[in-house]
Design an enzyme around this catalytic site. Structure first.
Site, PDB file in Angstrom:
ATOM      1  N   GLY A  56      36.155  93.819  24.637  1.00 34.93           N
ATOM      2  CA  GLY A  56      37.143  94.529  24.827  1.00 34.93           C
ATOM      3  C   GLY A  56      36.285  96.199  25.492  1.00 34.93           C
ATOM      4  N   GLY A  58      35.407  98.149  27.328  1.00 39.43           N
ATOM      5  CA  GLY A  58      33.286  99.696  27.379  1.00 39.43           C
ATOM      6  C   GLY A  58      31.946  98.571  26.219  1.00 39.43           C
ATOM      7  N   HIS A  73      27.726  87.262  25.087  1.00 36.89           N
ATOM      8  CA  HIS A  73      28.578  86.754  27.157  1.00 36.89           C
ATOM      9  C   HIS A  73      28.381  87.565  27.651  1.00 36.89           C
ATOM     10  CE1 HIS A  73      32.188  86.134  29.662  1.00 36.89           C
ATOM     11  NE2 HIS A  73      31.887  84.517  29.150  1.00 36.89           N
ATOM     12  N   ASP A 118      30.660  81.207  29.250  1.00 38.38           N
ATOM     13  CA  ASP A 118      32.295  81.153  28.497  1.00 38.38           C
ATOM     14  C   ASP A 118      32.602  80.175  27.103  1.00 38.38           C
ATOM     15  OD1 ASP A 118      33.099  82.482  30.316  1.00 38.38           O
ATOM     16  OD2 ASP A 118      34.153  81.017  31.801  1.00 38.38           O
TER      17      ASP A 118
END
EC number: 3.1.1.4
Length: 152
Positions: A56, A58, A73, A118
Site C-alpha cells: 500500500g 508508504g 518486492h 514481480d
C-alpha cells in the site's frame, strides 16, 4: 520502498477500469504486477493495496505476516534500479498459464529482472494465507524497526 506502494495504487485504478483483463501475451510496464498478482493468486490486486505494513502507500516497520510481501518486492525493485532499470516504465512480455507466470524467454536484463521481482512477489502472495485483519492495517502499528533488504 515506496515504489511498490505507488505501483499497487496505480494497479487499483487500472483494475477498476478493466485494464487487468489481459490477452495471453501482454506488454504493459508498470501495470504488469497487478496482472501477475491476479494470475498467481486468483485475487484482485486491490486485495493488497493496503495490506499489512508494506503493501500500500508508504511502508515502514516490520512486515506483519507472510502475505505482507511488498517489502521484499520493494527491495527487488531497488536492486533493479541500481542496474539502471526503470521500474515504473520498463515493459516486459509475460503470459499466465495454470496460475504460473511465464517470462523466461526474455532477453533484456531489465525485463528479466523486473519479471523476476514481480513473479517472486506474486509467488509469495500465493503461498501465504491472506489474513483479513491486516487489510487496512494502521501504519502506527507497524513500529519503526525495518528489515534490511539483505535478509532476502
Amino acid at each position: 520502498m515506496a515504489a511498490c506502494h505507488r505501483i499497487l495504487l496505480l494497479l487499483s485504478v487500472a483494475v477498476a477500469s478493466g485494464a487487468a483483463q489481459k490477452p495471453p501475451l501482454t506488454k504493459r510496464g508498470l501495470l504488469e504486477f497487478g496482472g501477475i498478482i491476479t494470475c498467481s493468486t486468483g485475487r484482485s490486486p486491490l486485495s493488497y493495496v493496503m495490506y499489512g505494513c508494506y503493501c500500500g502507500l508508504g511502508g515502514k516497520g516490520w512486515p506483519r505476516d507472510k502475505a505482507d510481501c511488498c517489502h521484499e518486492h520493494d527491495c527487488c525493485y531497488g536492486e533493479a534500479e541500481t542496474l539502471g532499470c526503470q521500474t515504473k516504465t520498463d515493459q516486459y512480455r509475460w503470459k499466465c498459464e495454470d496460475k504460473k507466470v511465464e517470462c523466461d524467454d526474455l532477453n533484456d536484463k531489465c525485463e528479466k529482472f523486473l519479471c523476476k521481482c514481480d513473479r517472486d512477489a506474486a509467488k509469495c502472495l500465493e503461498k501465504a494465507p491472506y489474513n483479513q485483519k491486516y487489510l487496512f492495517w494502521p501504519s502506527f502499528m507497524c513500529g519503526s524497526e525495518e528489515p534490511k533488504c539483505s535478509i532476502y
